[in-house]
Design an enzyme around this catalytic site. Structure first.
Site, short mmCIF file in Angstrom:
data_model
loop_
_atom_site.label_atom_id
_atom_site.label_comp_id
_atom_site.label_asym_id
_atom_site.label_seq_id
_atom_site.Cartn_x
_atom_site.Cartn_y
_atom_site.Cartn_z
N ASP A 26 0.86 -1.17 0.00
CA ASP A 26 0.00 0.00 0.00
C ASP A 26 0.91 1.24 0.00
O ASP A 26 2.09 1.15 0.36
CB ASP A 26 -0.88 -0.03 1.25
N ASP A 28 -0.14 5.13 0.78
CA ASP A 28 -0.35 6.13 1.82
C ASP A 28 -0.28 5.49 3.20
O ASP A 28 -0.98 4.52 3.47
CB ASP A 28 -1.72 6.81 1.64
N ASP A 225 -1.30 -0.43 6.00
CA ASP A 225 -1.50 0.27 7.28
C ASP A 225 -2.96 0.24 7.71
O ASP A 225 -3.27 0.66 8.82
CB ASP A 225 -1.02 1.73 7.20
#
Ligand SMILES: [Mg+2]
Length: 342
Positions: A26, A28, A225
């Protein structure tokens, strides 16, 4: 398919970048935050890649093209080609291409990333409900997307044109706070039409399928995250996952995770790709040991010992997830997490 419920993070004697062939990262909250690289990301990714791990970047953001994302990463010091970037725009374009005639027109409510992805599948992006679209697709269009675009979507959907969404992330965290994401824009059209879109992005199968098709990964590791997109997407795809704590998830949320949100591994940041992962073991007395720590679940979550903070968190995960079983742990983790500085 029934699967056993995960009750503790796994250990790994080898570094994860050796144990897995491809990292599905991922962006961001993992590689960058806003415009800037997250601490340790650039060096950790370079080391993982030098050791032979393939790196691919998987994003629900449909606004930017793979070229633009790759250019941004390269500028941050992470050399990346456009083929290393997989977006929800690509996943939704494939989904549409499977369900409409070849060369069909598609009404786009979104940005350049969606248009490029549609053309790649031989579909023709159009701007108006009067253009005879065979599908409507909605992806994040950035802050300048005019309100009138939603009206075009509604007119077409009311005539029975099938509706697709790249992703349904409700929010986009930014430097000044939380902004509405594509999921919020999808809600506008849903409220006005009463219709339901087909969705491609994480945690749903079309995005995972797109990622595997494009990378050819045989032993992939999802790195993210967010529990409800990255980790749940890995769970749905039956792929192992690493949660890093550099983004939106904190220790308390991790400890309260239901089974589909429990990662295989947890670490502070992307250095976790390189290190082995300390194993959690039962102490034979209802407690869980990791490194120098022992965690137990009683009236609240308790932690004794000392050592690396991440080992303490892994021990707490085992105590909390075992206590919760198939549910979510509601025991207070505050004092235990404070001991770890988390
Ligand atoms: Mg993220």
């Amino acid at each position: 398919m029934s699967r056993s419920v995960r009750t503790r993070p796994e250990g790994s004697g080898r570094g994860l970048s050796e144990a897995y062939d491809t990292a599905l990262l991922d962006l961001d909250g993992v590689v960058y935050a806003g415009g800037n690289a997250i601490a340790h990301a650039v060096e950790s990714l370079a080391t993982a890649r030098a050791g032979g791990m393939r790196l691919a970047y998987v994003t629900n953001n449909a606004l930017r093209t793979p070229d633009a994302v790759a250019a941004h990463l390269t500028e941050l010091g992470i050399p990346t080609g456009a083929t290393d970037v997989i977006t929800s725009a690509q996943a939704v374009a494939r989904l549409i291409a499977e369900q409409v005639p070849q060369g069909a027109r598609v009404l786009v409510i979104g940005g350049e990333g969606l248009r490029v992805a549609l053309r790649e599948r031989g579909l023709e992006p159009v701007e108006s409900a009067e253009d005879g679209p065979a599908a409507v697709v909605q992806g994040y269009g950035g802050p300048e997307l005019p309100w009138g675009r939603f009206a075009e979507a509604c007119y077409a959907i009311a005539r029975g044109v099938p509706w697709y969404a790249s992703n349904t992330d409700l929010t986009i965290p930014g430097a000044r706070g939380i902004a509405p994401g594509n999921g919020a824009a999808v809600e506008v059209v849903r409220i006005a039409t009463g219709a339901e879109p087909q969705v491609a992005g994480k945690p749903l199968p079309p995005m995972h399928r797109e990622t595997i098709l494009r990378t050819g990964a045989r032993r992939p590791l999802v790195v993210g995250d967010r529990l409800d997109t990255d980790i749940e997407g890995a769970f749905n795809g039956e792929v192992d996952s690493l949660l890093v704590l550099t983004g939106v998830t904190d220790g308390a949320q991790l400890l309260a995770a239901p089974p589909q949100h429990r990662p295989t591994y947890v670490d502070a940041d992307l250095r976790g790709l390189l290190a082995g992962q300390a194993e959690v073991t039962g102490d034979g007395d209802g407690g869980f040991r990791c490194g120098g720590w022992t965690a137990t679940a009683g009236e609240r979550l308790e932690l004794e010992g000392d050592g690396e903070a991440m080992d303490g968190l892994r021990a707490l995960c085992a105590a909390a997830w075992t206590a919760a079983g198939e549910g979510t742990c509601e025991l207070d983790p505050g004092k235990a997490l404070a001991r770890l500085g988390l």
